[in-house]
Design a protein around this motif. Structure first.
Motif, mmCIF file in Angstrom:
data_model
loop_
_atom_site.group_PDB
_atom_site.id
_atom_site.type_symbol
_atom_site.label_atom_id
_atom_site.label_comp_id
_atom_site.label_asym_id
_atom_site.label_seq_id
_atom_site.Cartn_x
_atom_site.Cartn_y
_atom_site.Cartn_z
ATOM 1 N N PRO A 49 11.650 -43.169 10.227
ATOM 2 C CA PRO A 49 11.162 -44.551 10.266
ATOM 3 C C PRO A 49 12.014 -45.415 11.194
ATOM 4 C CG PRO A 49 12.329 -44.146 8.219
ATOM 5 C CD PRO A 49 12.246 -42.827 8.949
ATOM 6 N N GLN A 50 11.350 -46.259 11.947
ATOM 7 C CA GLN A 50 12.028 -47.227 12.801
ATOM 8 C C GLN A 50 12.195 -48.531 12.021
ATOM 9 O OE1 GLN A 50 13.071 -46.168 15.962
ATOM 10 N NE2 GLN A 50 12.406 -44.254 15.031
ATOM 11 N N LYS A 51 12.811 -49.514 12.627
ATOM 12 C CA LYS A 51 13.019 -50.803 11.972
ATOM 13 C C LYS A 51 11.660 -51.457 11.695
ATOM 14 C CE LYS A 51 15.352 -55.204 12.506
ATOM 15 N NZ LYS A 51 16.129 -56.073 13.370
ATOM 16 N N PRO A 52 11.426 -51.908 10.453
ATOM 17 C CA PRO A 52 10.136 -52.531 10.144
ATOM 18 C C PRO A 52 9.975 -53.877 10.846
ATOM 19 C CG PRO A 52 11.539 -52.466 8.192
ATOM 20 C CD PRO A 52 12.282 -51.804 9.298
ATOM 21 N N VAL A 53 8.736 -54.179 11.194
ATOM 22 C CA VAL A 53 8.396 -55.451 11.815
ATOM 23 C C VAL A 53 7.614 -56.258 10.786
ATOM 24 C CG1 VAL A 53 7.121 -56.560 13.686
ATOM 25 C CG2 VAL A 53 8.284 -54.394 14.096
ATOM 26 N N VAL A 54 8.107 -57.449 10.429
ATOM 27 C CA VAL A 54 7.441 -58.301 9.462
ATOM 28 C C VAL A 54 6.450 -59.172 10.196
ATOM 29 C CG1 VAL A 54 7.747 -60.090 7.718
ATOM 30 C CG2 VAL A 54 9.444 -58.289 7.947
ATOM 31 N N ARG A 55 5.199 -59.184 9.710
ATOM 32 C CA ARG A 55 4.133 -59.976 10.327
ATOM 33 C C ARG A 55 3.612 -60.993 9.331
ATOM 34 N NH1 ARG A 55 -0.190 -57.226 13.697
ATOM 35 N NH2 ARG A 55 -0.651 -59.428 13.785
ATOM 36 N N HIS B 213 1.503 -61.827 4.378
ATOM 37 C CA HIS B 213 2.744 -61.347 4.993
ATOM 38 C C HIS B 213 2.848 -59.856 4.702
ATOM 39 C CE1 HIS B 213 3.909 -65.535 5.424
ATOM 40 N NE2 HIS B 213 3.573 -65.707 4.164
ATOM 41 N N PHE B 214 3.153 -59.074 5.722
ATOM 42 C CA PHE B 214 3.287 -57.643 5.528
ATOM 43 C C PHE B 214 4.245 -57.066 6.554
ATOM 44 C CE2 PHE B 214 -0.304 -58.459 8.240
ATOM 45 C CZ PHE B 214 -0.189 -57.546 9.260
ATOM 46 N N ALA B 215 4.730 -55.871 6.268
ATOM 47 C CA ALA B 215 5.662 -55.198 7.165
ATOM 48 C C ALA B 215 5.012 -53.940 7.724
ATOM 49 C CB ALA B 215 6.946 -54.835 6.435
ATOM 50 N N VAL B 216 5.257 -53.679 9.005
ATOM 51 C CA VAL B 216 4.744 -52.492 9.675
ATOM 52 C C VAL B 216 5.948 -51.654 10.098
ATOM 53 C CG1 VAL B 216 3.428 -51.624 11.638
ATOM 54 C CG2 VAL B 216 2.730 -53.741 10.517
ATOM 55 N N THR B 217 5.952 -50.396 9.651
ATOM 56 C CA THR B 217 7.032 -49.486 10.009
ATOM 57 C C THR B 217 6.457 -48.343 10.830
ATOM 58 O OG1 THR B 217 8.179 -49.997 7.950
ATOM 59 C CG2 THR B 217 8.868 -48.020 9.122
ATOM 60 N N LYS B 218 6.941 -48.187 12.048
ATOM 61 C CA LYS B 218 6.513 -47.077 12.894
ATOM 62 C C LYS B 218 7.447 -45.897 12.679
ATOM 63 C CE LYS B 218 4.297 -49.773 16.465
ATOM 64 N NZ LYS B 218 4.088 -49.959 17.885
ATOM 65 N N PHE B 219 6.875 -44.704 12.776
ATOM 66 C CA PHE B 219 7.646 -43.477 12.635
ATOM 67 C C PHE B 219 7.671 -42.752 13.973
ATOM 68 C CE2 PHE B 219 6.813 -44.527 8.345
ATOM 69 C CZ PHE B 219 7.775 -43.904 7.577
ATOM 70 N N VAL B 220 8.872 -42.353 14.403
ATOM 71 C CA VAL B 220 9.053 -41.592 15.631
ATOM 72 C C VAL B 220 9.764 -40.304 15.255
ATOM 73 C CG1 VAL B 220 10.122 -41.568 17.912
ATOM 74 C CG2 VAL B 220 9.168 -43.698 17.021
ATOM 75 N N ASP B 221 9.152 -39.178 15.563
ATOM 76 C CA ASP B 221 9.698 -37.863 15.236
ATOM 77 C C ASP B 221 10.019 -37.734 13.746
ATOM 78 O OD1 ASP B 221 9.523 -37.033 17.902
ATOM 79 O OD2 ASP B 221 11.523 -37.835 18.358
#
Length: 70
Positions: free
Chosen positions: A58-64, A47-55
């Motif tokens: 950080p955006q809302k993390p997505v848990v996978r 289980h891990f979380a992916v956080t995208k960065f825009v400008d």
């Protein structure tokens, strides 16, 4: 001083150590008898979380959740 030792066989086969260790771990898990096999296979999930960065923000993390099987 250079070493004349042979390269590890996983390197000579064009694999990374992580790939080699994952193959070995799958072989060991598949050789286990029940109930140990089921327990080991259930621990294979990650289980891990992916956080995208825009400008730069950080955006809302997505848990996978991945099972580790390909």
């Amino acid at each position: 001083m250079a070493s004349n030792a042979a390269a590890p066989f996983w390197r000579a086969a064009g694999m990374t150590y992580i790939t080699y260790s994952n193959i070995c771990a799958n072989l060991v898990r598949n050789c286990l008898k029940e109930p140990y096999k089921t327990e080991a296979l259930s621990r294979e999930k990650v289980h891990f979380a992916v956080t995208k960065f825009v400008d730069g923000n950080p955006q809302k993390p997505v848990v996978r959740s991945d099972s580790g099987t390909e």
